[in-house]
Design a protein around this motif. Structure first.
Motif, PDB file in Angstrom:
ATOM      1  N   THR A  63      -1.361   9.556   5.935  1.00 29.69           N
ATOM      2  CA  THR A  63      -2.556   8.723   5.789  1.00 29.69           C
ATOM      3  C   THR A  63      -2.285   7.590   4.802  1.00 29.69           C
ATOM      4  OG1 THR A  63      -3.446  10.009   3.951  1.00 29.69           O
ATOM      5  CG2 THR A  63      -4.092  10.698   6.181  1.00 29.69           C
ATOM      6  N   THR A  64      -3.243   6.673   4.709  1.00 28.35           N
ATOM      7  CA  THR A  64      -3.263   5.673   3.652  1.00 28.35           C
ATOM      8  C   THR A  64      -4.709   5.533   3.177  1.00 28.35           C
ATOM      9  OG1 THR A  64      -2.588   3.439   3.014  1.00 28.35           O
ATOM     10  CG2 THR A  64      -3.603   3.678   5.171  1.00 28.35           C
ATOM     11  N   THR A  65      -4.881   5.150   1.922  1.00 27.48           N
ATOM     12  CA  THR A  65      -6.225   4.986   1.366  1.00 27.48           C
ATOM     13  C   THR A  65      -6.484   3.512   1.077  1.00 27.48           C
ATOM     14  OG1 THR A  65      -6.154   7.190   0.372  1.00 27.48           O
ATOM     15  CG2 THR A  65      -7.797   5.652  -0.481  1.00 27.48           C
ATOM     16  N   PHE A  66      -7.596   3.004   1.585  1.00 27.79           N
ATOM     17  CA  PHE A  66      -7.947   1.597   1.401  1.00 27.79           C
ATOM     18  C   PHE A  66      -8.604   1.372   0.050  1.00 27.79           C
ATOM     19  CE2 PHE A  66      -7.174   1.671   5.848  1.00 27.79           C
ATOM     20  CZ  PHE A  66      -6.823   0.372   6.201  1.00 27.79           C
ATOM     21  N   SER A  67      -8.329   0.217  -0.522  1.00 24.98           N
ATOM     22  CA  SER A  67      -9.029  -0.218  -1.726  1.00 24.98           C
ATOM     23  C   SER A  67     -10.229  -1.064  -1.290  1.00 24.98           C
ATOM     24  CB  SER A  67      -8.106  -1.061  -2.603  1.00 24.98           C
ATOM     25  OG  SER A  67      -7.932  -2.353  -2.037  1.00 24.98           O
ATOM     26  N   GLY A  68     -11.027  -1.456  -2.250  1.00 27.99           N
ATOM     27  CA  GLY A  68     -12.152  -2.330  -1.953  1.00 27.99           C
ATOM     28  C   GLY A  68     -11.851  -3.786  -2.268  1.00 27.99           C
ATOM     29  N   ASP A  69     -10.566  -4.130  -2.359  1.00 30.64           N
ATOM     30  CA  ASP A  69     -10.195  -5.489  -2.765  1.00 30.64           C
ATOM     31  C   ASP A  69     -10.691  -6.555  -1.796  1.00 30.64           C
ATOM     32  OD1 ASP A  69      -8.935  -4.318  -4.874  1.00 30.64           O
ATOM     33  OD2 ASP A  69      -6.890  -4.629  -4.143  1.00 30.64           O
ATOM     34  N   ALA A  94       1.521   3.903  12.698  1.00 27.32           N
ATOM     35  CA  ALA A  94       0.954   2.566  12.507  1.00 27.32           C
ATOM     36  C   ALA A  94       1.925   1.619  11.812  1.00 27.32           C
ATOM     37  CB  ALA A  94      -0.346   2.666  11.702  1.00 27.32           C
ATOM     38  N   LEU A  95       3.079   2.101  11.394  1.00 27.19           N
ATOM     39  CA  LEU A  95       4.065   1.276  10.707  1.00 27.19           C
ATOM     40  C   LEU A  95       4.926   0.525  11.717  1.00 27.19           C
ATOM     41  CD1 LEU A  95       5.211   3.994   8.140  1.00 27.19           C
ATOM     42  CD2 LEU A  95       3.297   2.383   7.934  1.00 27.19           C
ATOM     43  N   TYR A 130       4.737   0.880   0.804  1.00 27.56           N
ATOM     44  CA  TYR A 130       5.040   0.140   2.025  1.00 27.56           C
ATOM     45  C   TYR A 130       4.409  -1.248   1.928  1.00 27.56           C
ATOM     46  CZ  TYR A 130       6.457  -0.006   6.950  1.00 27.56           C
ATOM     47  OH  TYR A 130       7.090  -0.288   8.131  1.00 27.56           O
ATOM     48  N   ARG A 131       5.076  -2.224   2.476  1.00 26.14           N
ATOM     49  CA  ARG A 131       4.533  -3.588   2.513  1.00 26.14           C
ATOM     50  C   ARG A 131       4.443  -4.034   3.968  1.00 26.14           C
ATOM     51  NH1 ARG A 131       3.078  -7.705  -0.539  1.00 26.14           N
ATOM     52  NH2 ARG A 131       3.304  -9.839   0.281  1.00 26.14           N
ATOM     53  N   SER A 132       3.227  -4.182   4.454  1.00 29.47           N
ATOM     54  CA  SER A 132       2.988  -4.568   5.845  1.00 29.47           C
ATOM     55  C   SER A 132       1.483  -4.717   6.020  1.00 29.47           C
ATOM     56  CB  SER A 132       3.527  -3.482   6.797  1.00 29.47           C
ATOM     57  OG  SER A 132       3.380  -3.881   8.146  1.00 29.47           O
ATOM     58  N   GLU A 133       1.052  -4.785   7.245  1.00 29.76           N
ATOM     59  CA  GLU A 133      -0.374  -4.696   7.525  1.00 29.76           C
ATOM     60  C   GLU A 133      -0.807  -3.242   7.363  1.00 29.76           C
ATOM     61  OE1 GLU A 133      -0.854  -8.285  10.804  1.00 29.76           O
ATOM     62  OE2 GLU A 133      -0.534  -6.232  11.486  1.00 29.76           O
ATOM     63  N   TYR A 174       0.851  -1.186   0.000  1.00 27.82           N
ATOM     64  CA  TYR A 174       0.000   0.000   0.000  1.00 27.82           C
ATOM     65  C   TYR A 174       0.889   1.239   0.000  1.00 27.82           C
ATOM     66  CZ  TYR A 174       0.704   0.074   5.147  1.00 27.82           C
ATOM     67  OH  TYR A 174       1.232   0.105   6.425  1.00 27.82           O
ATOM     68  N   THR A 175       0.261   2.393  -0.028  1.00 27.86           N
ATOM     69  CA  THR A 175       1.008   3.646  -0.099  1.00 27.86           C
ATOM     70  C   THR A 175       0.762   4.477   1.150  1.00 27.86           C
ATOM     71  OG1 THR A 175       0.875   3.682  -2.516  1.00 27.86           O
ATOM     72  CG2 THR A 175       1.385   5.767  -1.419  1.00 27.86           C
ATOM     73  N   VAL A 176       1.823   5.055   1.680  1.00 31.32           N
ATOM     74  CA  VAL A 176       1.728   6.020   2.775  1.00 31.32           C
ATOM     75  C   VAL A 176       1.798   7.417   2.155  1.00 31.32           C
ATOM     76  CG1 VAL A 176       2.784   6.904   4.887  1.00 31.32           C
ATOM     77  CG2 VAL A 176       2.789   4.440   4.421  1.00 31.32           C
ATOM     78  N   ASN A 177       0.790   8.219   2.404  1.00 25.73           N
ATOM     79  CA  ASN A 177       0.711   9.575   1.861  1.00 25.73           C
ATOM     80  C   ASN A 177       0.994  10.596   2.958  1.00 25.73           C
ATOM     81  OD1 ASN A 177      -1.893   8.017   0.323  1.00 25.73           O
ATOM     82  ND2 ASN A 177      -0.348   8.969  -0.970  1.00 25.73           N
ATOM     83  N   ILE A 178       1.972  11.453   2.716  1.00 25.44           N
ATOM     84  CA  ILE A 178       2.336  12.481   3.689  1.00 25.44           C
ATOM     85  C   ILE A 178       1.347  13.638   3.565  1.00 25.44           C
ATOM     86  CG2 ILE A 178       4.169  13.959   4.557  1.00 25.44           C
ATOM     87  CD1 ILE A 178       4.716  10.849   4.544  1.00 25.44           C
TER      88      ILE A 178
END
Length: 214
Positions: free
Chosen positions: A155-161, A188-189, A137-140, A117-121
């Motif tokens: 922040t991070t943005t969730f997908s609907g996957d 959260a990282l 980033y690769r993690s939970e 996922y992506t971490v957005n500053i």
């Protein structure tokens, strides 16, 4: 006079609490802190707790005695800083809303478990984020219940996957806040200690912990 820090580790081994605690200890010692590392929440009951400049909980999915929690909350309200990451601060004591009120959030889900996922500053002008741009980033990817009063730095943005109902949800990843006279920092990282090898993750936590310290 050097600053002092207390790191308390414990709980679920899957979050590598002891290894993470020792990495944090090394980071703080490099900045001149005298560091105490303890393997039990009993350390939070110490009558001298409020003398520490910084507390770092590295405790996950555990329990805390009322006396320990009361003393911890009082220390932070009086000016001791607190800084932590991932479930080792915001999934420490699921049955303690008073603790969650201080930290500003509580983990509730990580859809898909370990994913990319992506971490957005969001506050690039904050000293904690200086020179850091958005990064993969690769993690939970932590889904949080969080306090709307926190100051969000990333922040991070969730997908609907995994769950289509959270598609597009923007979730805080890094924040800071005040609790009484104390400063609170959270990222959260950091699912396992190896994530400290990611430069952005390590730098964000390092700067945040230094900001939080009295």
């Amino acid at each position: 006079m050097s600053k002092s820090a207390l790191i308390v580790w414990g709980g679920w081994d899957g979050h590598t609490p002891e290894q993470s605690a020792r990495i944090v200890g090394d980071i703080l010692e490099q900045h001149g802190f005298s560091v105490d590392i303890e393997p039990t929440t009993e350390a939070f009951a110490d009558e001298g707790l409020a003398n520490y400049d910084l507390i770092v909980p590295a405790v996950t999915m555990s329990r805390i005695e009322r006396e320990e929690l009361t003393n911890l909350l009082a220390a932070v309200r009086a000016g001791t800083g607190i800084a932590g990451f991932h479930g080792l601060m915001c999934d420490s004591f699921r049955n303690e809303p008073d603790y969650q009120f201080m930290t500003g959030g509580q983990w509730v889900a990580h859809p898909g478990n370990i994913i990319d996922y992506t971490v957005n500053i969001t506050k690039s002008d904050d000293p904690v984020m200086a020179g850091i741009g958005d990064f993969p980033y690769r993690s939970e990817q932590y889904y949080m219940h969080f306090d709307p009063s926190v100051e969000v730095l990333a922040t991070t943005t969730f997908s609907g996957d995994i769950f289509d109902e959270i598609d597009g949800v923007v979730m805080p990843v890094v924040w800071k806040r005040r609790f009484g006279k104390g400063r609170v920092f959270y990222s959260a990282l950091g699912h396992i200690a190896d994530e400290f090898k990611v430069p952005q993750m390590r730098t964000i936590f390092e700067r945040g912990a230094l900001w939080a310290a009295r």
